[in-house]
Write an enzyme that holds these catalytic residues in place. Sequence first.
Site, short mmCIF file in Angstrom:
data_model
loop_
_atom_site.label_atom_id
_atom_site.label_comp_id
_atom_site.label_asym_id
_atom_site.label_seq_id
_atom_site.Cartn_x
_atom_site.Cartn_y
_atom_site.Cartn_z
N ASP A 54 0.82 -1.21 0.00
CA ASP A 54 0.00 0.00 0.00
C ASP A 54 0.86 1.26 0.00
O ASP A 54 2.04 1.25 0.37
CB ASP A 54 -0.88 0.04 1.25
N HIS A 200 3.90 -2.04 3.05
CA HIS A 200 3.86 -0.69 2.49
C HIS A 200 5.15 -0.40 1.73
O HIS A 200 6.24 -0.56 2.29
CB HIS A 200 3.66 0.34 3.60
#
Length: 245
Positions: A54, A200
């Site tokens: 993400d 991430h």
Amino acid sequence: MNIIRQFVKKAIPAVIPPKLYLVHGAVSHIDSEAHANCCTADTGPLKEIAFTFDDGPHPEHTPLLLDVLQKYQQQATFFVIGEKARQYPHLIERIVQEGHELGNHTLTHSEPAQTSTRDFLEEIEQTDQILEQITGKKVKLVRPPKGKLNLGKLLGLWRQRRTVVLWDIDPRDYLMNDQSEMIDWCQNYHPVSGNFCLMHDNHPYAIEAVRQLSECQHTRLQSHTVSHWIENKTQHSTRTQQACA
């Protein structure tokens, strides 16, 4: 996560088709037996999961992450922020060219509690347009910021036939301070086929996670895109229904 949210997160996948809502992949009993038998004296059983990343693309971390994914022949799904995709279109192009998948993570990653349903859906649409301009393809996968959705946002996505993708494994790499923390987490992680692992690519530690997990001598790990698991889960549901008929 409070008790009600935990219940909802577990209950929805049980009744909603995987093309609309997914938290993890599904492996059939037959597939599980095949995985258990697919090992040698030097390696453990094969575990198939999904690496998902993400908040990118990031100009420094994303290229290094793509390098390590390519080295170990792992496929992943990148839930990108529209503003960053517009800023670094060459990274979006590289993600797609190297066989990975794109998902929509809104335009700005605004705070869910402070973002109306209308604004949220507009951010999704704007990010769609950015990604389609770069890749020429439409994106169906959506991951809401922090995994938080109210009923209006969820129904708005479903009216558009979107797939909402959450996760069942979270090392919390965004809270880590050095690589040793990620190495410790990887050593204590026991993958289960179908895990959706949240990381991430605007932080550096996902790179080490891919390296550690791909080189593990006790378990052979293969990551697939989320779409692979949607197809797998749909086929699994179909086989189950046929067996019960």
